[in-house]
Design an enzyme around this catalytic site. Structure first.
Site, PDB file in Angstrom:
ATOM      1  N   ASP A 322      -4.902  16.923 -74.495  1.00  0.00           N
ATOM      2  CA  ASP A 322      -6.043  17.062 -75.232  1.00  0.00           C
ATOM      3  C   ASP A 322      -6.476  18.175 -75.156  1.00  0.00           C
ATOM      4  OD1 ASP A 322      -6.114  14.200 -74.047  1.00  0.00           O
ATOM      5  OD2 ASP A 322      -8.178  14.052 -74.004  1.00  0.00           O
ATOM      6  N   GLU A 463      -1.334   4.850 -78.894  1.00  0.00           N
ATOM      7  CA  GLU A 463      -0.531   4.243 -77.303  1.00  0.00           C
ATOM      8  C   GLU A 463      -0.435   2.294 -77.242  1.00  0.00           C
ATOM      9  OE1 GLU A 463      -3.293   5.581 -74.462  1.00  0.00           O
ATOM     10  OE2 GLU A 463      -1.641   7.391 -74.284  1.00  0.00           O
ATOM     11  N   LYS A 574      -4.558   2.412 -82.400  1.00  0.00           N
ATOM     12  CA  LYS A 574      -5.759   2.230 -81.410  1.00  0.00           C
ATOM     13  C   LYS A 574      -6.463   3.961 -81.377  1.00  0.00           C
ATOM     14  CE  LYS A 574      -6.796   4.594 -76.558  1.00  0.00           C
ATOM     15  NZ  LYS A 574      -5.907   4.448 -74.951  1.00  0.00           N
ATOM     16  N   GLN A 575      -5.882   4.897 -81.834  1.00  0.00           N
ATOM     17  CA  GLN A 575      -6.488   5.891 -82.761  1.00  0.00           C
ATOM     18  C   GLN A 575      -5.782   6.912 -83.901  1.00  0.00           C
ATOM     19  OE1 GLN A 575      -5.293   7.228 -77.972  1.00  0.00           O
ATOM     20  NE2 GLN A 575      -5.192   9.191 -79.070  1.00  0.00           N
TER      21      GLN A 575
HETATM   22  C1  BGC Z   1      -6.118   8.408 -75.525  1.00  0.00           C
HETATM   23  C2  BGC Z   1      -5.224   9.918 -75.293  1.00  0.00           C
HETATM   24  C3  BGC Z   1      -5.920  10.851 -74.564  1.00  0.00           C
HETATM   25  C4  BGC Z   1      -5.996  10.594 -72.813  1.00  0.00           C
HETATM   26  C5  BGC Z   1      -7.204  11.396 -72.690  1.00  0.00           C
HETATM   27  C6  BGC Z   1      -6.066   7.931 -73.834  1.00  0.00           C
HETATM   28  O1  BGC Z   1      -6.994   6.690 -74.095  1.00  0.00           O
HETATM   29  O2  BGC Z   1      -4.763   7.601 -75.978  1.00  0.00           O
HETATM   30  O3  BGC Z   1      -4.329   9.623 -76.307  1.00  0.00           O
HETATM   31  O4  BGC Z   1      -5.135  11.929 -74.207  1.00  0.00           O
HETATM   32  O5  BGC Z   1      -6.770   9.087 -73.060  1.00  0.00           O
HETATM   33  O6  BGC Z   1      -8.348  11.495 -72.973  1.00  0.00           O
END
Ligand code: BGC
Length: 722
Positions: A322, A463, A574-575
């Site tokens: 992040d 993830e 997820k993202q």
């Molecule tokens: C996300 C990661 C992120 C982390 C901290 C997780 O839920 O999948 O990409 O780095 O949260 O924000």
């Protein structure tokens, strides 16, 4: 008083935790959760310290919360005036983003309590609170101000051997269990002369008890000064806390407030985007910038920012990708010293990354997925607890999310490209890039029967799909990291001796040849009908809708990923993953390819991470999908106004503020809507302004110059600023 306020009317005990995040005050050194002064530990009050960690027994290591030096209790005619115990006639609390002030007003009829507090932007160790009590009845006031040991800890306790000191300043010192770091909180109170004073100490803390007879229409003000030091800042942390506290009380609340406001205004002037045309969006953007700016390290030059900022101990207070991909852009474009601090943290924690790589049998630098002090890995092998069995679930973020090292290299190169400043590369950044590249050389899989180099058994940004091969994002980032390592020679072509010394020091001879070789052979992603496959075999997974997958959940807090998660066997992600790659490497892909992939992946994305929407918004701007970009912008920018985001992963609390979204909101506005792009220190803009916005205006630093970008529907200009 600024016009940028977020106020909650009424008292709702179910909102205390969420409001603790929304109304956070912070200054990079510490974060004071936005709960009212008299809250007990069940309401999650905390002063969370940046960069100070502790592990209790075999629980998760997490940041330390200092003894709470702005604790207050008010008793009037024997009755405790405490929200939750005594019903107020009216209550409101909130945050003033423009002035970085928490404000609260509680009317109990007989007494009206008003308070205003801040964590000083001018003095890292200082917190101040002005409590103003107005009485409508005659009676006895007991005002207790103290330093509370009743601290909220997720995996604590972390503080032991409490020692108390009484005097004009009261002080508690305690040591952390693991590293014996001394943490000291001191407190002074300025009050009227006709007040009786005594002290008390018990297992909940130390308290100053002030008694006074009051009459109707009387107004009594208590100015409370709190300070926090640790032995990482000053050897005699207690003495330092007491001395500063007394000094600030002598200075007085008003002057401390004015200094705080001046410092905060300077920060806003240097960095904030003004948005015109839509008040809701303007407030949301203001809130985002407040949250990110207020947690930025300015007191130190080698600290980064945790994924949940300083809003508590969630996510172990750790530094994730992040920092480099979501927080860094705003800082590098507006406050390069802060951007430098984030990257210096990585330079200084290189030994931790080399140690981690070695642990897994690799060479070079494999950075911690959840980095704590010294680059120590905070991520465990069991990062989720199953809601059904209550057993820890084996997760692979720690060992397989290898894109982290390349993300750091990406930011190091961006720092140089945007600022034109080579100093960071010279002061260790170049070595970091080389060591990250070396890690990927040793992590590569080569085959006897074909030339492609694979990266097998990895996790990409999405993830939910663990242990996949050739995640497109990861492979692209690795290639960029290797290309960046190769570029160092060109960047320093005028200093061949320095470059030769670096190569010698890093022992890079053999790896240099391998680097050139592997970099060319990294497997390109599979493409079907223009769609880039997220990883090998992704297209073979069940292709169903988000609703179908959501409908299979048996528990609202169930974890979607891993071996048994509902998403793992499907194409639901997820993202942003492929789309994140497109946002970070816009020149690699044509508009048509980006559009096709956007429409393919967006409906398959849960946006289960606050990091997701901004990547989709950035790419939507480029494609001119401005309605979609607008919705995603609002979702990103409003997250800490609404108090949104997931609060649970399995049985683990993951709530807090969302700095990645805060940074994402800046990115969408500046890089997306204004289309800002700085190459070799030269800024250019390409506006994509949604109809809801009439004007965007913001400062940047490019090529060492302070400039102002202004964008309207008639076009945009870049002028000099200040
Ligand atoms: C996300 C990661 C992120 C982390 C901290 C997780 O839920 O999948 O990409 O780095 O949260 O924000």
């Amino acid at each position: 008083m600024s016009k940028w306020k977020l106020i909650r009317e009424g008292f709702n005990k179910d909102q205390i935790v969420t409001d603790g995040n929304r109304f956070l005050c912070a200054n990079g050194y510490m974060g004071l959760r936005g709960v009212f002064e008299e809250a007990d530990s069940k309401m999650f009050p905390a002063i969370t310290l940046a960069g100070v960690y502790d592990q209790y027994q075999n629980l998760w290591r997490e940041p330390v919360n200092a003894p709470h030096c702005l604790y207050i209790k008010v008793l009037f005619n024997g009755k405790e005036m405490m929200l939750g115990k005594e019903e107020p006639m009216h209550h409101q609390a909130g945050i003033d983003y423009g002035d970085a002030l928490y404000q609260r007003e509680t009317d109990y009829g007989s007494v009206l309590i008003r308070s205003e507090r801040f964590v000083s932007m001018a003095e890292a160790h200082l917190l101040c609170d002005r409590m103003e009590l107005s009485f409508r009845e005659d009676g006895e006031l007991i005002f207790i101000s103290g330093i509370s040991r009743d601290i909220w800890d997720i995996n604590g306790p972390h503080l032991f051997d409490y020692k108390a000191q009484f005097g004009e300043a009261i002080c508690i010192q305690a040591t952390t269990g693991e590293k014996k770091t001394l943490v000291a909180s001191a407190q002074c109170v300025a009050f009227q002369a006709d007040t009786e004073e005594s002290y008390e100490e018990n297992e909940k803390g130390i308290f100053r008890i002030l008694r006074k007879h009051v009459t109707p229409n009387e107004r009594v003000i208590f100015d409370i000064f709190g300070t926090v030091f640790t032995s990482m800042d000053a050897l005699q942390a207690g003495d330092a806390a007491i001395a500063l506290c007394m000094e600030k009380m002598d200075r007085g609340y008003e002057r401390c407030l004015q200094e705080h406001l001046a410092a905060w205004r300077r920060i806003q002037k240097e960095s904030e985007i003004n948005l015109e045309g839509n008040e809701e969006a303007a407030l949301a953007l203001k809130a985002s910038q407040y949250h990110l700016n207020s947690i930025a390290p300015r007191h130190a030059d080698n600290l980064s920012i945790p994924a949940r900022g300083l809003s508590g101990q969630t996510y172990k207070g750790a530094i994730f990708w992040d920092s480099e991909i979501f927080f860094f852009p705003m800082f590098v474009h507006t406050q390069p010293e802060v951007a430098k601090s984030l990257l210096r943290y990585r330079i200084e924690t290189l030994p931790g990354a080399i140690k981690k790589a070695a642990e897994y049998g690799y060479r070079g630098a494999f950075y911690a997925w959840e980095s704590q002090e010294g680059g120590e890995e905070g991520c465990t092998n069991f990062n989720v607890v199953d809601v059904f069995t209550h057993r820890p679930v084996r997760t692979y973020f720690r060992d397989k999310q290898i894109h982290i090292s390349a993300d750091i290299a990406y930011a190091l190169r961006s720092y140089y490209e945007i600022t034109g400043d080579r100093s960071l590369l010279k002061e260790g950044g170049a070595r970091v890039i080389l060591e990250c590249a070396r890690f990927y050389i040793s992590r590569a899989s080569c085959h006897a029967d074909h030339d492609d180099v694979d990266y097998a058994d990895v996790i990409g940004p999405d993830e939910y799909h663990e242990r996949v091969t050739n995640n497109a994002f990861t492979n692209r980032m690795i290639r960029y990291c290797m290309e960046s390592a190769l570029l160092i020679e060109t960047i320093f072509s005028d200093q061949p001796d320095w470059f030769a010394a670096l190569m010698k020091e890093a022992g890079f001879d053999k790896d240099w040849r391998l680097l050139r070789e592997i970099c060319k052979r990294i497997k390109e992603p599979n493409i079907k009908n223009n769609i880039i496959e997220q990883f090998d075999g992704y297209f073979d997974l069940e292709d169903c809708s988000l609703d179908t997958v959501r409908g299979r959940l048996c528990h609202p807090r169930e974890y979607w990923g891993g071996d048994h998660g509902v998403a793992g066997t499907t194409q639901i992600i997820k993202q942003a993953d492929v789309i994140a790659m497109m946002a970070l490497f816009p020149d690699d892909f044509s508009d048509k390819v980006v559009a096709d992939n956007w429409y393919y992946y967006e409906p398959r994305t849960e946006h289960g991470s606050s990091l997701s929407a901004c990547m989709y918004a950035l790419t939507a701007c480029r494609l001119g999908l401005l309605d979609k970009a607008w919705d995603l912008f609002m979702r990103t920018a409003s997250i800490d106004v609404i108090g949104g985001g997931k609060e649970w992963a399995g049985e683990i609390y993951i709530g807090g503020t969302h700095p990645a979204s805060n940074g994402g909101a800046w990115m969408i506005a500046a890089l997306g809507f204004a289309g800002l792009n700085i190459k070799n220190g030269q800024p250019a803009i390409c506006p994509h302004l949604p109809e809801q916005i009439t004007k965007l205006s913001f400062p940047i630093i490019a090529g060492g110059k302070r400039l102002r970008v202004t964008v309207t529907h008639d076009g945009g200009v870049i002028d000099s600023d200040f």
